[in-house]
Design a protein around this motif. Sequence first.
Motif, PDB file in Angstrom:
ATOM      1  N   ARG A  57       0.813  -1.218   0.000  1.00  0.00           N
ATOM      2  CA  ARG A  57       0.000   0.000   0.000  1.00  0.00           C
ATOM      3  C   ARG A  57       0.850   1.273   0.000  1.00  0.00           C
ATOM      4  O   ARG A  57       0.706   2.105  -0.887  1.00  0.00           O
ATOM      5  N   PRO A  58       1.749   1.490   0.977  1.00  0.00           N
ATOM      6  CA  PRO A  58       2.542   2.723   0.938  1.00  0.00           C
ATOM      7  C   PRO A  58       3.534   2.753  -0.229  1.00  0.00           C
ATOM      8  O   PRO A  58       3.841   3.820  -0.763  1.00  0.00           O
ATOM      9  N   LEU A  59       4.010   1.585  -0.637  1.00  0.00           N
ATOM     10  CA  LEU A  59       4.912   1.525  -1.785  1.00  0.00           C
ATOM     11  C   LEU A  59       4.183   1.977  -3.053  1.00  0.00           C
ATOM     12  O   LEU A  59       4.706   2.784  -3.829  1.00  0.00           O
ATOM     13  N   ALA A  60       2.961   1.479  -3.255  1.00  0.00           N
ATOM     14  CA  ALA A  60       2.162   1.872  -4.425  1.00  0.00           C
ATOM     15  C   ALA A  60       1.802   3.354  -4.375  1.00  0.00           C
ATOM     16  O   ALA A  60       1.870   4.058  -5.391  1.00  0.00           O
ATOM     17  N   LEU A  61       1.444   3.851  -3.183  1.00  0.00           N
ATOM     18  CA  LEU A  61       1.111   5.269  -3.056  1.00  0.00           C
ATOM     19  C   LEU A  61       2.345   6.126  -3.337  1.00  0.00           C
ATOM     20  O   LEU A  61       2.256   7.161  -3.991  1.00  0.00           O
ATOM     21  N   GLY A  62       3.501   5.673  -2.889  1.00  0.00           N
ATOM     22  CA  GLY A  62       4.743   6.380  -3.185  1.00  0.00           C
ATOM     23  C   GLY A  62       5.070   6.359  -4.664  1.00  0.00           C
ATOM     24  O   GLY A  62       5.501   7.369  -5.231  1.00  0.00           O
ATOM     25  N   MET A  63       4.870   5.213  -5.323  1.00  0.00           N
ATOM     26  CA  MET A  63       5.128   5.134  -6.769  1.00  0.00           C
ATOM     27  C   MET A  63       4.220   6.098  -7.532  1.00  0.00           C
ATOM     28  O   MET A  63       4.672   6.778  -8.456  1.00  0.00           O
ATOM     29  N   ALA A  64       2.957   6.161  -7.131  1.00  0.00           N
ATOM     30  CA  ALA A  64       2.031   7.111  -7.764  1.00  0.00           C
ATOM     31  C   ALA A  64       2.520   8.544  -7.573  1.00  0.00           C
ATOM     32  O   ALA A  64       2.491   9.356  -8.499  1.00  0.00           O
ATOM     33  N   THR A  65       3.030   8.829  -6.382  1.00  0.00           N
ATOM     34  CA  THR A  65       3.553  10.163  -6.075  1.00  0.00           C
ATOM     35  C   THR A  65       4.822  10.443  -6.873  1.00  0.00           C
ATOM     36  O   THR A  65       5.053  11.573  -7.301  1.00  0.00           O
ATOM     37  N   GLY A  66       5.635   9.437  -7.084  1.00  0.00           N
ATOM     38  CA  GLY A  66       6.838   9.624  -7.893  1.00  0.00           C
ATOM     39  C   GLY A  66       6.513   9.945  -9.340  1.00  0.00           C
ATOM     40  O   GLY A  66       7.227  10.700 -10.002  1.00  0.00           O
ATOM     41  N   MET A  67       5.422   9.375  -9.830  1.00  0.00           N
ATOM     42  CA  MET A  67       5.001   9.643 -11.212  1.00  0.00           C
ATOM     43  C   MET A  67       4.289  10.990 -11.322  1.00  0.00           C
ATOM     44  O   MET A  67       4.521  11.739 -12.275  1.00  0.00           O
ATOM     45  N   ARG A  68       3.401  11.258 -10.381  1.00  0.00           N
ATOM     46  CA  ARG A  68       2.633  12.510 -10.341  1.00  0.00           C
ATOM     47  C   ARG A  68       2.627  12.975  -8.898  1.00  0.00           C
ATOM     48  O   ARG A  68       1.904  12.433  -8.059  1.00  0.00           O
ATOM     49  N   SER A  69       3.431  13.977  -8.588  1.00  0.00           N
ATOM     50  CA  SER A  69       3.765  14.335  -7.212  1.00  0.00           C
ATOM     51  C   SER A  69       2.579  14.652  -6.310  1.00  0.00           C
ATOM     52  O   SER A  69       2.652  14.435  -5.109  1.00  0.00           O
ATOM     53  N   GLN A  70       1.512  15.157  -6.840  1.00  0.00           N
ATOM     54  CA  GLN A  70       0.377  15.556  -6.001  1.00  0.00           C
ATOM     55  C   GLN A  70      -0.652  14.441  -5.813  1.00  0.00           C
ATOM     56  O   GLN A  70      -1.578  14.580  -5.023  1.00  0.00           O
ATOM     57  N   LEU A  71      -0.495  13.354  -6.517  1.00  0.00           N
ATOM     58  CA  LEU A  71      -1.527  12.325  -6.561  1.00  0.00           C
ATOM     59  C   LEU A  71      -1.684  11.549  -5.257  1.00  0.00           C
ATOM     60  O   LEU A  71      -2.806  11.220  -4.860  1.00  0.00           O
ATOM     61  N   GLY A  72      -0.604  11.250  -4.578  1.00  0.00           N
ATOM     62  CA  GLY A  72      -0.692  10.450  -3.356  1.00  0.00           C
ATOM     63  C   GLY A  72      -1.514  11.118  -2.272  1.00  0.00           C
ATOM     64  O   GLY A  72      -2.427  10.522  -1.706  1.00  0.00           O
ATOM     65  N   LEU A  73      -1.210  12.370  -1.976  1.00  0.00           N
ATOM     66  CA  LEU A  73      -1.963  13.083  -0.940  1.00  0.00           C
ATOM     67  C   LEU A  73      -3.398  13.338  -1.372  1.00  0.00           C
ATOM     68  O   LEU A  73      -4.318  13.280  -0.556  1.00  0.00           O
ATOM     69  N   ALA A  74      -3.610  13.597  -2.662  1.00  0.00           N
ATOM     70  CA  ALA A  74      -4.974  13.804  -3.151  1.00  0.00           C
ATOM     71  C   ALA A  74      -5.802  12.528  -2.981  1.00  0.00           C
ATOM     72  O   ALA A  74      -6.957  12.580  -2.547  1.00  0.00           O
ATOM     73  N   LEU A 108       5.661  11.398   3.013  1.00  0.00           N
ATOM     74  CA  LEU A 108       4.538  11.937   3.785  1.00  0.00           C
ATOM     75  C   LEU A 108       3.270  11.120   3.540  1.00  0.00           C
ATOM     76  O   LEU A 108       2.576  10.729   4.485  1.00  0.00           O
ATOM     77  N   ALA A 109       2.976  10.840   2.280  1.00  0.00           N
ATOM     78  CA  ALA A 109       1.775  10.065   1.950  1.00  0.00           C
ATOM     79  C   ALA A 109       1.852   8.659   2.541  1.00  0.00           C
ATOM     80  O   ALA A 109       0.887   8.168   3.136  1.00  0.00           O
ATOM     81  N   GLY A 110       2.998   7.996   2.408  1.00  0.00           N
ATOM     82  CA  GLY A 110       3.157   6.660   2.972  1.00  0.00           C
ATOM     83  C   GLY A 110       3.061   6.664   4.487  1.00  0.00           C
ATOM     84  O   GLY A 110       2.456   5.768   5.083  1.00  0.00           O
ATOM     85  N   GLY A 111       3.643   7.677   5.114  1.00  0.00           N
ATOM     86  CA  GLY A 111       3.564   7.796   6.567  1.00  0.00           C
ATOM     87  C   GLY A 111       2.142   8.028   7.050  1.00  0.00           C
ATOM     88  O   GLY A 111       1.698   7.424   8.030  1.00  0.00           O
ATOM     89  N   GLY A 147       5.751   3.134   6.817  1.00  0.00           N
ATOM     90  CA  GLY A 147       4.995   3.669   5.678  1.00  0.00           C
ATOM     91  C   GLY A 147       5.715   4.822   5.008  1.00  0.00           C
ATOM     92  O   GLY A 147       5.739   4.925   3.777  1.00  0.00           O
ATOM     93  N   ALA A 148       6.323   5.687   5.817  1.00  0.00           N
ATOM     94  CA  ALA A 148       7.061   6.828   5.262  1.00  0.00           C
ATOM     95  C   ALA A 148       8.277   6.355   4.458  1.00  0.00           C
ATOM     96  O   ALA A 148       8.539   6.853   3.359  1.00  0.00           O
ATOM     97  N   ALA A 149       9.004   5.383   5.003  1.00  0.00           N
ATOM     98  CA  ALA A 149      10.174   4.858   4.291  1.00  0.00           C
ATOM     99  C   ALA A 149       9.755   4.182   2.984  1.00  0.00           C
ATOM    100  O   ALA A 149      10.377   4.396   1.931  1.00  0.00           O
ATOM    101  N   LEU A 150       8.694   3.378   3.048  1.00  0.00           N
ATOM    102  CA  LEU A 150       8.205   2.709   1.841  1.00  0.00           C
ATOM    103  C   LEU A 150       7.648   3.709   0.836  1.00  0.00           C
ATOM    104  O   LEU A 150       7.840   3.556  -0.374  1.00  0.00           O
ATOM    105  N   ALA A 208      10.631   5.406  -0.835  1.00  0.00           N
ATOM    106  CA  ALA A 208      11.263   4.460  -1.765  1.00  0.00           C
ATOM    107  C   ALA A 208      10.405   4.284  -3.018  1.00  0.00           C
ATOM    108  O   ALA A 208      10.913   4.275  -4.141  1.00  0.00           O
ATOM    109  N   GLY A 209       9.103   4.173  -2.815  1.00  0.00           N
ATOM    110  CA  GLY A 209       8.187   4.061  -3.943  1.00  0.00           C
ATOM    111  C   GLY A 209       8.217   5.293  -4.831  1.00  0.00           C
ATOM    112  O   GLY A 209       8.153   5.190  -6.062  1.00  0.00           O
ATOM    113  N   ALA A 210       8.339   6.460  -4.216  1.00  0.00           N
ATOM    114  CA  ALA A 210       8.411   7.700  -4.996  1.00  0.00           C
ATOM    115  C   ALA A 210       9.665   7.713  -5.873  1.00  0.00           C
ATOM    116  O   ALA A 210       9.619   8.138  -7.033  1.00  0.00           O
TER     117      ALA A 210
END
Length: 189
Positions: free
Chosen positions: A8-25, A97-100, A116-119, A122-124
């Motif tokens: 879950r946090p890894l996927a949210l981080g990957m989404a944030t890495g692709m589109r920076s605002q997407l994870g928190l949104a 932040l999103a993973g945490g 969650g923050a570390a994952l 890393a995902g980002a």
Amino acid sequence: MGAITVLRPLALGMATGMRSQLGLAALAVAMSRGGKKKGKKGRGFSSMVQGQVLSSPLVRKSLVATAATELVADKLPSTPSRLNRGPLLARLALGGLAGGLLGWSDDRGFGRAVAGAALGAAGAGLGAYGGYHLRAALDQRTDLPDRYWALAEDLTAVSLAAFAVAVTDDADTEPVVAAVHEREPVFAG
């Protein structure tokens, strides 16, 4: 920690890495709808983050608006590379932040938030580098214009974020709990 708890946090981080605002949104939208804890009263910082910050209509609308703006701005030729130092550091921080927040929202303690923050960070990094290089390689090796690969990357990022906020960590424990209640082996064949 089960597979879903890590993914879950890894996927949210990957989404944030692709589109920076997407994870928190995605988190704000999920938490404003009550998520899996609907009707359950939380306490402390986790409750404040969920109930007062991320589920706030103003915060949610602002985060969704910035995510939508980024989806459009990403296609503009004037947009700087996400691998430049500033944008990359921002993606790593936002992914963390999103993973945490995702880890903390499960009410399973500070350790889960740190993991969650570390994952998420890393995902980002994976999302930023992987998304950039895969998109560039596909653009070079096909006759399709880059905008189509950018749209495919958008869809991938949205799907990763949706997975991260829709699936619960309870999916890791449900087979074990069911087996204990039925007094059958977990991996009965």
